[in-house]
Motif scaffolding. Structure first.
Motif, PDB file in Angstrom:
ATOM      1  N   UNK A  67      76.160 -21.412  10.592  1.00  0.00           N
ATOM      2  CA  UNK A  67      76.591 -21.043   9.244  1.00  0.00           C
ATOM      3  C   UNK A  67      77.982 -21.613   9.004  1.00  0.00           C
ATOM      4  N   UNK A  68      78.281 -21.985   7.773  1.00  0.00           N
ATOM      5  CA  UNK A  68      79.556 -22.653   7.511  1.00  0.00           C
ATOM      6  C   UNK A  68      80.318 -22.042   6.348  1.00  0.00           C
ATOM      7  N   UNK A  69      79.866 -20.912   5.845  1.00  0.00           N
ATOM      8  CA  UNK A  69      80.578 -20.266   4.751  1.00  0.00           C
ATOM      9  C   UNK A  69      81.090 -18.919   5.221  1.00  0.00           C
ATOM     10  N   UNK A  70      82.414 -18.742   5.165  1.00  0.00           N
ATOM     11  CA  UNK A  70      83.038 -17.482   5.549  1.00  0.00           C
ATOM     12  C   UNK A  70      83.910 -17.020   4.386  1.00  0.00           C
ATOM     13  N   UNK A  71      83.554 -15.890   3.783  1.00  0.00           N
ATOM     14  CA  UNK A  71      84.347 -15.374   2.675  1.00  0.00           C
ATOM     15  C   UNK A  71      85.601 -14.677   3.165  1.00  0.00           C
ATOM     16  N   UNK A  72      85.616 -14.251   4.431  1.00  0.00           N
ATOM     17  CA  UNK A  72      86.806 -13.639   5.022  1.00  0.00           C
ATOM     18  C   UNK A  72      86.678 -13.720   6.524  1.00  0.00           C
ATOM     19  N   UNK A  73      87.784 -13.509   7.239  1.00  0.00           N
ATOM     20  CA  UNK A  73      87.744 -13.537   8.701  1.00  0.00           C
ATOM     21  C   UNK A  73      86.843 -12.464   9.269  1.00  0.00           C
ATOM     22  N   UNK A  74      86.626 -11.375   8.502  1.00  0.00           N
ATOM     23  CA  UNK A  74      85.808 -10.277   9.016  1.00  0.00           C
ATOM     24  C   UNK A  74      84.327 -10.638   9.068  1.00  0.00           C
ATOM     25  N   UNK A  75      83.914 -11.660   8.327  1.00  0.00           N
ATOM     26  CA  UNK A  75      82.517 -12.073   8.353  1.00  0.00           C
ATOM     27  C   UNK A  75      82.285 -12.991   9.548  1.00  0.00           C
TER      28      UNK A  75
ATOM     29  N   UNK B  13      77.995 -17.489  12.521  1.00  0.00           N
ATOM     30  CA  UNK B  13      76.763 -17.323  13.293  1.00  0.00           C
ATOM     31  C   UNK B  13      76.196 -18.685  13.659  1.00  0.00           C
ATOM     32  N   UNK B  14      75.838 -18.854  14.925  1.00  0.00           N
ATOM     33  CA  UNK B  14      75.235 -20.086  15.418  1.00  0.00           C
ATOM     34  C   UNK B  14      73.956 -19.756  16.175  1.00  0.00           C
ATOM     35  N   UNK B  15      72.885 -20.452  15.851  1.00  0.00           N
ATOM     36  CA  UNK B  15      71.636 -20.363  16.601  1.00  0.00           C
ATOM     37  C   UNK B  15      71.456 -21.651  17.387  1.00  0.00           C
ATOM     38  N   UNK B  16      71.417 -21.536  18.707  1.00  0.00           N
ATOM     39  CA  UNK B  16      71.261 -22.683  19.599  1.00  0.00           C
ATOM     40  C   UNK B  16      69.927 -22.558  20.312  1.00  0.00           C
ATOM     41  N   UNK B  17      69.036 -23.516  20.089  1.00  0.00           N
ATOM     42  CA  UNK B  17      67.677 -23.452  20.642  1.00  0.00           C
ATOM     43  C   UNK B  17      67.445 -24.662  21.536  1.00  0.00           C
ATOM     44  N   UNK B  18      66.949 -24.396  22.746  1.00  0.00           N
ATOM     45  CA  UNK B  18      66.743 -25.447  23.742  1.00  0.00           C
ATOM     46  C   UNK B  18      65.254 -25.649  24.001  1.00  0.00           C
TER      47      UNK B  18
ATOM     48  N   UNK C  46      80.752 -26.279  17.479  1.00  0.00           N
ATOM     49  CA  UNK C  46      79.781 -25.205  17.683  1.00  0.00           C
ATOM     50  C   UNK C  46      79.363 -25.106  19.130  1.00  0.00           C
ATOM     51  N   UNK C  47      79.320 -26.238  19.790  1.00  0.00           N
ATOM     52  CA  UNK C  47      78.829 -26.248  21.159  1.00  0.00           C
ATOM     53  C   UNK C  47      79.887 -25.960  22.186  1.00  0.00           C
ATOM     54  N   UNK C  48      81.118 -26.471  21.979  1.00  0.00           N
ATOM     55  CA  UNK C  48      81.990 -26.545  23.135  1.00  0.00           C
ATOM     56  C   UNK C  48      83.426 -26.125  22.972  1.00  0.00           C
ATOM     57  N   UNK C  49      83.975 -26.106  21.796  1.00  0.00           N
ATOM     58  CA  UNK C  49      85.389 -25.778  21.703  1.00  0.00           C
ATOM     59  C   UNK C  49      85.587 -24.284  21.513  1.00  0.00           C
ATOM     60  N   UNK C  50      86.773 -23.776  21.833  1.00  0.00           N
ATOM     61  CA  UNK C  50      86.975 -22.334  21.909  1.00  0.00           C
ATOM     62  C   UNK C  50      87.105 -21.673  20.552  1.00  0.00           C
ATOM     63  N   UNK C  51      86.016 -21.661  19.784  1.00  0.00           N
ATOM     64  CA  UNK C  51      86.025 -20.965  18.502  1.00  0.00           C
ATOM     65  C   UNK C  51      85.932 -19.472  18.706  1.00  0.00           C
ATOM     66  N   UNK C  52      85.499 -19.051  19.896  1.00  0.00           N
ATOM     67  CA  UNK C  52      85.315 -17.630  20.154  1.00  0.00           C
ATOM     68  C   UNK C  52      86.177 -17.196  21.321  1.00  0.00           C
ATOM     69  N   UNK C  53      86.741 -16.012  21.216  1.00  0.00           N
ATOM     70  CA  UNK C  53      87.539 -15.456  22.298  1.00  0.00           C
ATOM     71  C   UNK C  53      87.256 -13.979  22.399  1.00  0.00           C
TER      72      UNK C  53
END
Length: 287
Positions: free
Chosen positions: A206-214, A217-222, A15-22
Motif C-alpha cells: 500500500x502506498x497511501x498513508x493519511x497519517x503516521x497512525x495508519x 501494509x505489504x503482502x509478500x508471496x513466495x 518494501x523488501x529490505x530497508x529498515x522501514x519497520x522498527x
C-alpha cells in the motif's frame, strides 16, 4: 532520469529490505529490520541491490541502498506486526516516530563480484549515513557471487556475499503501460510466469498513508521453482487498504554475515520481465 530509476527500484527494494519497520513484534521476515531468523541475531545493517533488467526504453540499471544502525530494537515508536497466510507474509508497520531513523556510518561500502569488475563500485555515506548508488550497467549474470564490504567506522568492518539471482517473465497479470493495475480485495489475483527454475516473489505494498497512525501494509508471496502459476488469495488481498499501491514480481537472494554479534544482510533482487516489455513493476489500485 536517475530520480525515476531510483523510485522504480526503491518501491521494491524498500518494501523488501530497508529498515522501514522498527520496534516490537519484528523478525527478519522478508528483510525487515529486527531479528534475522536464519541466525537468531539482531540486525546491524541491510544492503539492498536491485537490478531492473529492461525498462520500456530498453535500458538496464541497478540501484544500491544500504543503512546501518545498532538501534533497531530501541526504536519502539515504529511497530510492525507479521502474519502468515497460505504462502504469503502480511506485514503492517505503524510509524509514530517523532525523530528520524538513526543510521550510523560503516565507512566506504564496496560492492564487487558479478560484472562489476575490479575493484567494484564504491559508495560513500551521505550526510544522514545512508548509502545510495545508481548505475547504468548490467551488474551480474545469474549465479555469479556478489560481495559487499564495509570499510569500518561506527559500524565495524564486514564482508558479506550472496549469489546473484536470475529472472523470469511474468505472463499474468498484464502490466499496464500507463494505467494502474486493478487489484480486487474480494477475489484471488491469478499469476502466471515462464518456466525458469527459480523461486519467485510477488510483493504488493500500500502506498497511501493519511497519517503516521495508519499502517503501511505489504503482502509478500513466495512461489517455488517448480510452479509455473499461482495466485494471491483473496484473504490476503482483503488485508490491503483500498487505494494506491505498487506491484512487483522478482527473484531475490539473501546473504547473511555475523558482525559484532549481529547480522548484516545483503539482499540481491532481480525484477522480472513483463510479457509486454519492460519490468514487472506497476502502480496498482486496490479496490
Amino acid at each position: 532520469m536517475i530520480a525515476s530509476r531510483f523510485s522504480l527500484a526503491c518501491s521494491f527494494g524498500l518494501a523488501l529490505a530497508l529498515p522501514a519497520c522498527g520496534g516490537k513484534n519484528r523478525d527478519h521476515g522478508q528483510g525487515g529490520a529486527g531479528l534475522d531468523t536464519t541466525t537468531g541475531l539482531e540486525t546491524l545493517g541491510i544492503i539492498n541491490i536491485t537490478h531492473v533488467p529492461s525498462t520500456p526504453a530498453g535500458t538496464s540499471f541497478y540501484v544500491v541502498q544500504a543503512a546501518f544502525s545498532d538501534h533497531y530494537e530501541s526504536t519502539s515508536d515504529v511497530e510492525c506486526t507479521y502474519r502468515e497466510e497460505a504462502h504469503c507474509t502480511i506485514q503492517a508497520c505503524t510509524d509514530n516516530r517523532t525523530a528520524p531513523f538513526r543510521a550510523k556510518p560503516a565507512g566506504k561500502l564496496t560492492i564487487g563480484g558479478g560484472l562489476f569488475g575490479t575493484p567494484g563500485i564504491e559508495v560513500e555515506p551521505d550526510s544522514d549515513h545512508a548509502y545510495v548508488d545508481v548505475g547504468s550497467i548490467k551488474p551480474w549474470e545469474p549465479g555469479q557471487m556478489l560481495i559487499a564490504r564495509g570499510g569500518g567506522d561506527e559500524i565495524p568492518s564486514f564482508e558479506v556475499s550472496v549469489p546473484a539471482p536470475g529472472t523470469f517473465t511474468l505472463m499474468a497479470p498484464a502490466i499496464p503501460p500507463e494505467d494502474a493495475l486493478p487489484i480486487s480485495r474480494s477475489a484471488p489475483l491469478p499469476l502466471q510466469w515462464s518456466a525458469e527454475p527459480l523461486d519467485r516473489v510477488v510483493i504488493i505494498t500500500s502506498s497511501e498513508k493519511t497519517s503516521n497512525a495508519n499502517p503501511l501494509v505489504t503482502a509478500t508471496c513466495r512461489f517455488a521453482a517448480s510452479e509455473t502459476s499461482g495466485g494471491i488469495p483473496a484473504s490476503v488481498l482483503a488485508v490491503l487498504p483500498p487505494g494506491p499501491a505498487t506491484f512487483d514480481a522478482a527473484v531475490t537472494n539473501i546473504g547473511v554475515s555475523q558482525v559484532a554479534n549481529r547480522a548484516v544482510l545483503f539482499v540481491a533482487t532481480e525484477l522480472a520481465h513483463a510479457a509486454g516489455g519492460g519490468p514487472a513493476h506497476a502502480s496498482a489500485r486496490v479496490e
